[in-house]
Design an enzyme around this catalytic site. Structure first.
Site, PDB file in Angstrom:
ATOM      1  N   GLY A 261      21.141  17.907  -4.370  1.00 52.18           N
ATOM      2  CA  GLY A 261      20.673  19.232  -4.750  1.00 52.18           C
ATOM      3  C   GLY A 261      19.164  19.345  -4.752  1.00 52.18           C
ATOM      4  O   GLY A 261      18.568  19.996  -5.609  1.00 52.18           O
ATOM      5  N   ALA A 262      18.513  18.706  -3.768  1.00 53.62           N
ATOM      6  CA  ALA A 262      17.047  18.632  -3.771  1.00 53.62           C
ATOM      7  C   ALA A 262      16.390  19.779  -3.025  1.00 53.62           C
ATOM      8  O   ALA A 262      15.175  19.779  -2.872  1.00 53.62           O
ATOM      9  CB  ALA A 262      16.601  17.304  -3.160  1.00 53.62           C
TER      10      ALA A 262
ATOM     11  N   GLY B 237      14.798  24.171  -7.111  1.00 55.85           N
ATOM     12  CA  GLY B 237      14.794  23.923  -8.542  1.00 55.85           C
ATOM     13  C   GLY B 237      14.309  22.540  -8.937  1.00 55.85           C
ATOM     14  O   GLY B 237      13.347  21.993  -8.394  1.00 55.85           O
ATOM     15  N   ILE B 238      15.010  21.962  -9.904  1.00 59.62           N
ATOM     16  CA  ILE B 238      14.625  20.672 -10.467  1.00 59.62           C
ATOM     17  C   ILE B 238      14.699  19.566  -9.419  1.00 59.62           C
ATOM     18  O   ILE B 238      13.836  18.679  -9.370  1.00 59.62           O
ATOM     19  CB  ILE B 238      15.512  20.358 -11.686  1.00 59.62           C
ATOM     20  N   GLY B 239      15.702  19.613  -8.551  1.00 62.20           N
ATOM     21  CA  GLY B 239      15.823  18.599  -7.513  1.00 62.20           C
ATOM     22  C   GLY B 239      14.651  18.628  -6.549  1.00 62.20           C
ATOM     23  O   GLY B 239      14.139  17.577  -6.127  1.00 62.20           O
TER      24      GLY B 239
ATOM     25  N   TYR C 288      32.054  24.117 -17.935  1.00 64.63           N
ATOM     26  CA  TYR C 288      30.723  23.548 -17.707  1.00 64.63           C
ATOM     27  C   TYR C 288      30.414  22.475 -18.753  1.00 64.63           C
ATOM     28  O   TYR C 288      29.941  21.379 -18.415  1.00 64.63           O
ATOM     29  CB  TYR C 288      29.663  24.649 -17.762  1.00 64.63           C
TER      30      TYR C 288
END
Length: 310
Positions: free
Chosen positions: A26-27, A30-32, A181
């Site tokens: 998930g890069a 966002g955070i990734g 979740y």
């Protein structure tokens, strides 16, 4: 209590990462994305693992433009498909001889009910089972790489999670996006601690750690609003929440801080762990239930067909 400013960990305190190979799921955003940028700036070789080719290519272009001569690659990965996960692992192992950090960052949050390609409820399927399978398929390279680490990104939502092994996928009971979740984020921690126990039993130098980003301004919640209002929600989030760059720091500290140890959990040091600099934090009692952790491991092996560290 006033913070000791000397203890505010940032990537300035990271060692040089030249020669290290890091996979980040998930890069592409966002955070990734921020994690990828941070370790690239320290000299690491980074593999972006993402299912969205267009976004991944855009991320590649942005990072290469910002950090010229960086060692960066993209290999497709859809965590909702065991076939895709196996293909990713095969491609990665054909190209790389080591793996220093597997940062299991990708995830979905509070989405409507749905199933993965393999019939798993989506949130548990992607957030936990996909990463469980990926870790298992890459474990041989991790074990061969001295001091390697697996870092799983959880959430404070784990406090609301409950493991129901008779109905993991909500096929018998009522599905709610929040409960599913929270269950997936509790599973991330149960998996981390069980993985660390198994690594220790084998005398491996590989370590398993976990982290959570607090409340950060990312696109995880975009599905809650229509596309026409995404820009507005993002603007409000940027005002109220910490940046994705700050949200990435707990996972980065778990991944690269030489003082971090297997089985540790990192999160922000601010009030309620919602924002701040990364420190070692505690998770709830349910996440340390060794019986549940062993059961989840066995069920995950059965569901994915991938067995390791037995």
């Amino acid at each position: 209590m006033k913070r000791n400013l000397n203890n505010q960990w940032t990537m300035d305190k990271s060692p040089d990462l030249n020669g290290k190979v890091i996979v980040i799921t998930g890069a592409n955003s966002g955070i990734g994305f921020e994690a990828a940028r941070a370790v690239l700036q320290k000299g690491a070789e980074v593999v972006l693992a993402s299912r969205d080719h267009r976004k991944a290519q855009n991320a590649l272009a942005a990072l290469e433009n910002e950090i010229p001569h960086s060692k960066l690659a993209f290999i497709p990965l859809d965590l909702a498909s065991l076939d895709s996960i196996k293909l990713f692992a095969d491609q990665f192992k054909a190209q790389y001889q080591r793996l220093d950090v597997l940062l299991n960052n990708a995830g979905i949050m509070m989405v409507p009910y749905g199933k993965t390609e393999d019939g798993f409820e989506k949130q548990l399927g992607i957030n936990h089972l996909g990463h469980f399978a990926l870790t298992g398929l890459l474990i041989d390279l991790l074990l061969k790489t001295p001091g390697s680490r697996v870092v799983n990104i959880s959430s404070n939502a784990h406090y609301g999670g409950e493991m129901d092994f008779l109905d993991l996928f909500y096929e018998k009971g009522e599905y709610t996006p929040t409960a599913a979740y929270s269950r997936s984020k509790l599973a991330n921690l149960l998996f981390t601690y069980e993985l660390q126990r198994r690594l220790e039993d084998q005398g491996a130098s590989t370590a398993a750690l976990a982290a959570h980003p607090g409340i950060s301004a990312t696109g995880l919640a975009d599905h809650f609003v229509g596309k026409n209002f995404t820009w507005l929600v993002r603007g409000i989030m940027n005002l109220l929440f910490q940046s994705a760059e700050m949200g990435a720091l707990p996972g980065l500290r778990a991944a690269v801080d030489p003082l971090a140890r297997g089985g540790e959990y990192y999160g922000p040091d601010g009030k309620g762990e919602r924002a701040g600099y990364p420190v070692s934090v505690t998770s709830n009692q349910a996440s340390h239930n060794q019986q549940d952790a062993a059961k989840l491991w066995a069920v995950s092996e059965e569901l994915t067909g991938i067995r390791y560290l037995s």
